[in-house]
Design an enzyme around this catalytic site. Structure first.
Site, PDB file in Angstrom:
ATOM      1  N   ASP A 225      -9.140   5.932 -11.297  1.00 46.65           N
ATOM      2  CA  ASP A 225      -7.825   6.507 -11.528  1.00 46.65           C
ATOM      3  C   ASP A 225      -6.815   5.570 -10.847  1.00 46.65           C
ATOM      4  O   ASP A 225      -6.719   5.529  -9.620  1.00 46.65           O
ATOM      5  CB  ASP A 225      -7.816   7.918 -10.911  1.00 46.65           C
ATOM      6  CG  ASP A 225      -6.428   8.515 -10.809  1.00 46.65           C
ATOM      7  OD1 ASP A 225      -5.443   7.816 -11.123  1.00 46.65           O
ATOM      8  OD2 ASP A 225      -6.329   9.690 -10.405  1.00 46.65           O
ATOM      9  N   GLN A 228      -1.881   5.463  -8.826  1.00 47.49           N
ATOM     10  CA  GLN A 228      -1.090   5.017  -7.662  1.00 47.49           C
ATOM     11  C   GLN A 228      -1.245   3.526  -7.395  1.00 47.49           C
ATOM     12  O   GLN A 228      -0.572   2.994  -6.512  1.00 47.49           O
ATOM     13  CB  GLN A 228      -1.507   5.802  -6.406  1.00 47.49           C
ATOM     14  CG  GLN A 228      -1.186   7.277  -6.464  1.00 47.49           C
ATOM     15  CD  GLN A 228       0.305   7.569  -6.501  1.00 47.49           C
ATOM     16  OE1 GLN A 228       1.129   6.751  -6.103  1.00 47.49           O
ATOM     17  NE2 GLN A 228       0.658   8.743  -6.998  1.00 47.49           N
ATOM     18  N   LYS A 251       4.995   6.030 -13.386  1.00 44.36           N
ATOM     19  CA  LYS A 251       4.945   5.551 -11.987  1.00 44.36           C
ATOM     20  C   LYS A 251       5.184   4.045 -11.916  1.00 44.36           C
ATOM     21  O   LYS A 251       5.142   3.433 -10.863  1.00 44.36           O
ATOM     22  CB  LYS A 251       3.598   5.912 -11.364  1.00 44.36           C
ATOM     23  CG  LYS A 251       3.367   7.428 -11.260  1.00 44.36           C
ATOM     24  CD  LYS A 251       2.170   7.754 -10.431  1.00 44.36           C
ATOM     25  CE  LYS A 251       1.640   9.155 -10.680  1.00 44.36           C
ATOM     26  NZ  LYS A 251       2.400  10.206 -10.027  1.00 44.36           N
ATOM     27  N   CYS A 389      -1.047  17.813  -4.554  1.00 47.84           N
ATOM     28  CA  CYS A 389      -2.150  17.984  -5.513  1.00 47.84           C
ATOM     29  C   CYS A 389      -3.440  17.363  -4.974  1.00 47.84           C
ATOM     30  O   CYS A 389      -4.234  16.801  -5.735  1.00 47.84           O
ATOM     31  CB  CYS A 389      -1.824  17.392  -6.884  1.00 47.84           C
ATOM     32  SG  CYS A 389      -0.382  18.096  -7.641  1.00 47.84           S
TER      33      CYS A 389
HETATM   34  N1  7TS Z   1      -4.046  10.663 -10.172  1.00 47.21           N
HETATM   35  C1  7TS Z   1      -3.331  10.288  -9.103  1.00 47.21           C
HETATM   36  C2  7TS Z   1      -3.952   9.451  -8.040  1.00 47.21           C
HETATM   37  C3  7TS Z   1      -1.981  10.684  -9.020  1.00 47.21           C
HETATM   38  O1  7TS Z   1      -1.259  10.310  -7.968  1.00 47.21           O
HETATM   39  C4  7TS Z   1      -1.414  11.484 -10.049  1.00 47.21           C
HETATM   40  C5  7TS Z   1      -0.008  11.996  -9.953  1.00 47.21           C
HETATM   41  C6  7TS Z   1      -2.216  11.798 -11.143  1.00 47.21           C
HETATM   42  C7  7TS Z   1      -3.521  11.386 -11.167  1.00 47.21           C
HETATM   43  C8  7TS Z   1      -1.675  12.548 -12.316  1.00 47.21           C
HETATM   44  O2  7TS Z   1      -0.794  11.742 -13.006  1.00 47.21           O
HETATM   45  P1  7TS Z   1       0.013  12.293 -14.293  1.00 47.21           P
HETATM   46  O3  7TS Z   1       0.954  11.194 -14.635  1.00 47.21           O
HETATM   47  O4  7TS Z   1      -0.986  12.571 -15.345  1.00 47.21           O
HETATM   48  O5  7TS Z   1       0.696  13.545 -13.821  1.00 47.21           O
HETATM   49  N2  7TS Z   1       0.490  12.082  -8.662  1.00 47.21           N
HETATM   50  C9  7TS Z   1       1.587  12.731  -8.239  1.00 47.21           C
HETATM   51  C10 7TS Z   1       1.997  12.749  -6.909  1.00 47.21           C
HETATM   52  O6  7TS Z   1       1.415  12.182  -5.990  1.00 47.21           O
HETATM   53  N3  7TS Z   1       3.110  13.483  -6.807  1.00 47.21           N
HETATM   54  O7  7TS Z   1       3.442  13.932  -8.030  1.00 47.21           O
HETATM   55  C11 7TS Z   1       2.495  13.487  -8.944  1.00 47.21           C
END
Ligand code: 7TS
Length: 431
Positions: A225, A228, A251, A389
């Site tokens: 994943d 980040q 991001k 989360c």
């Molecule tokens: N995996 C990681 C490591 C993340 O940080 C996030 C979102 C997701 C998955 C999910 O990503 P999405 O674009 O599908 O929503 N992280 C965060 C956060 O740290 N604060 O708000 C969203």
């Protein structure tokens, strides 16, 4: 992949070792010029200049990316892969060019190994769903203690469907994974290993090269994943030899609602489609449907066309700054903020690995993180508070949550000074 050092000494050594061109690029980096690209950074919040330190949740959008959205809807808006008319063909070409750009950026072998998704969560669910038919009882799946919920819940659901067992690589006090325990968890029953490249709650950069090599030695597939990681570094997917890699455009200075799933061709051919519908088929009769070739097999329905195209524009923007420059500058911000925040009595930082990105999770002794976040907001400073989360991490530290400041290449040391002053003020008001 280059790990980002934490200590100032290590940073200086790294700068000395950088090729001349790298030093020159860094010298040319002018954060005030960069900030002019981001209209939102000049707005006020609660009467104060916005200090945006919630970049790990979503990054801000430069004018170049906003212009690309306007350009698409002003000049090319049409459905793709279906019309003979010019607009549809032009939109299709732009969409497929964006896929190629993503392929090149991440160094995937084929562009059909890039599936455009709605984001990281979608990509993970697509894979977890696909493995339903490939796993059986007694198979084992390994995740890490540092995961975002979106890399926990889909695997729990997969285990419920298949009877497979979920095992967890534990973490230590520094917020690092305990690798000897991972070695012990790996068995001939391990079929899948899933973990994040960088922890969203603590910023730890995980040793994914080691994990991929060890997992492959027992024939397990690895999904990383990268939500980040991709805002800070440029992973080389072929060099990593990873089986799946997922990320979100929002991001990386791109729009929300679009992301990418990379899968090795051999895996994507093996996995069944996630959703049925238009555009993912070769032929449909009531007796039998055959599926389209990759990547379309995994892209049912009208996709986020503008999002996909603009994801390409966001990648161009980030590359125009350069990921070496971004990593070096953000590390300087991390060093500075860590030192400044630690000068506040009673402030504790969670996640102190030597390999981490520009995320600082912290608490003030005896004060709820939410209260600090609310006061910072009154001062125009955006941070995230809560469990991010990643509840298992908070359970490990036996805390309800943290205050998380996450920095991007458009942040400044002056903004960090404002954060430090704000935290001191919050401490005075709440202690
Ligand atoms: N995996 C990681 C490591 C993340 O940080 C996030 C979102 C997701 C998955 C999910 O990503 P999405 O674009 O599908 O929503 N992280 C965060 C956060 O740290 N604060 O708000 C969203």
């Amino acid at each position: 992949m280059k790990l980002i050092p934490l200590s100032a000494v290590a940073l200086c050594e790294e700068l000395q070792q950088m090729p001349q061109s790298g030093l020159e690029i860094f010298a040319m980096f002018n954060v005030n010029d960069i900030r002019k690209d981001f209209p939102i950074l000049s707005r006020k919040v609660n009467g104060k200049p916005l200090v945006y330190f919630d970049n790990a949740a979503t990054s801000q959008t430069p004018q170049q990316v906003i212009d690309a959205i306007v350009d698409y809807y002003s000049n090319y808006n049409a459905n793709i892969h279906r019309g003979v008319h010019t607009l549809s063909q032009e939109a299709t070409d732009l969409y497929e060019a964006a896929r190629k750009k993503i392929q090149t950026h991440f160094n995937a072998k084929f562009s059909h190994e890039i599936i455009l998704t709605s984001g990281t969560t979608h990509g993970i669910n697509l894979i977890a769903n696909g493995f339903s038919s490939l796993l059986k009882k007694d198979d084992e799946i390994i995740v890490s203690a540092l995961e975002h919920h979106s890399n926990i819940v889909p695997w729990q659901m997969l285990c419920e469907r298949t009877g497979a067992t979920l095992k967890v690589i534990p973490m230590n006090e520094q917020g690092e994974l305990v690798m000897p325990e991972f070695d012990k968890l790996l068995t001939s029953n391990t079929k899948l290993v899933f973990l994040n490249h960088i922890s969203n709650a603590l910023g730890t950069i995980n040793p994914i090269e080691y994990i991929i090599e060890k997992a492959h030695a027992v024939d397990a597939a690895v999904l990383i994943d990268g939500a980040q990681a991709t805002p800070h570094i440029k992973p080389d997917l072929q060099a990593l030899d990873v089986d799946f890699y997922v990320a979100s455009a929002h991001k990386m200075c791109g729009p929300t609602g679009v992301g990418m799933l990379y899968g090795k061709e051999k895996w994507l051919k093996k996995l069944p489609p996630y959703q049925g519908g238009g555009e993912m088929i070769a032929e449909v009769t009531f007796e039998k449907t055959t599926y389209a070739d990759l990547p379309h097999k995994f892209e049912a329905g009208t996709p986020n066309i503008a999002g996909g195209i603009v994801f390409g524009a966001a990648i161009d923007y980030m590359n125009s700054i350069g990921f070496d420059t971004i990593a070096t500058y953000e590390n300087e911000l991390l060093e500075y903020a860590t030192a400044q925040l630690l000068s506040i009595d009673g402030l504790k930082i969670y996640g102190t690995s030597k390999t981490k990105t520009s995320v600082i999770s912290f608490n003030l002794e005896g004060i709820h993180p939410y209260d600090v976040g609310a006061i910072l907001d009154k001062l125009g400073i955006a941070v995230r508070t809560g469990h991010h989360c990643a509840q298992p991490i908070m359970d490990f530290y036996k805390i309800p949550g943290t205050i998380r400041a996450s920095f991007a290449f458009y942040n400044t040391k002056e903004e960090i000074d404002a954060l430090v002053e704000g935290v001191k003020k919050a401490k005075m008001m709440l202690a």
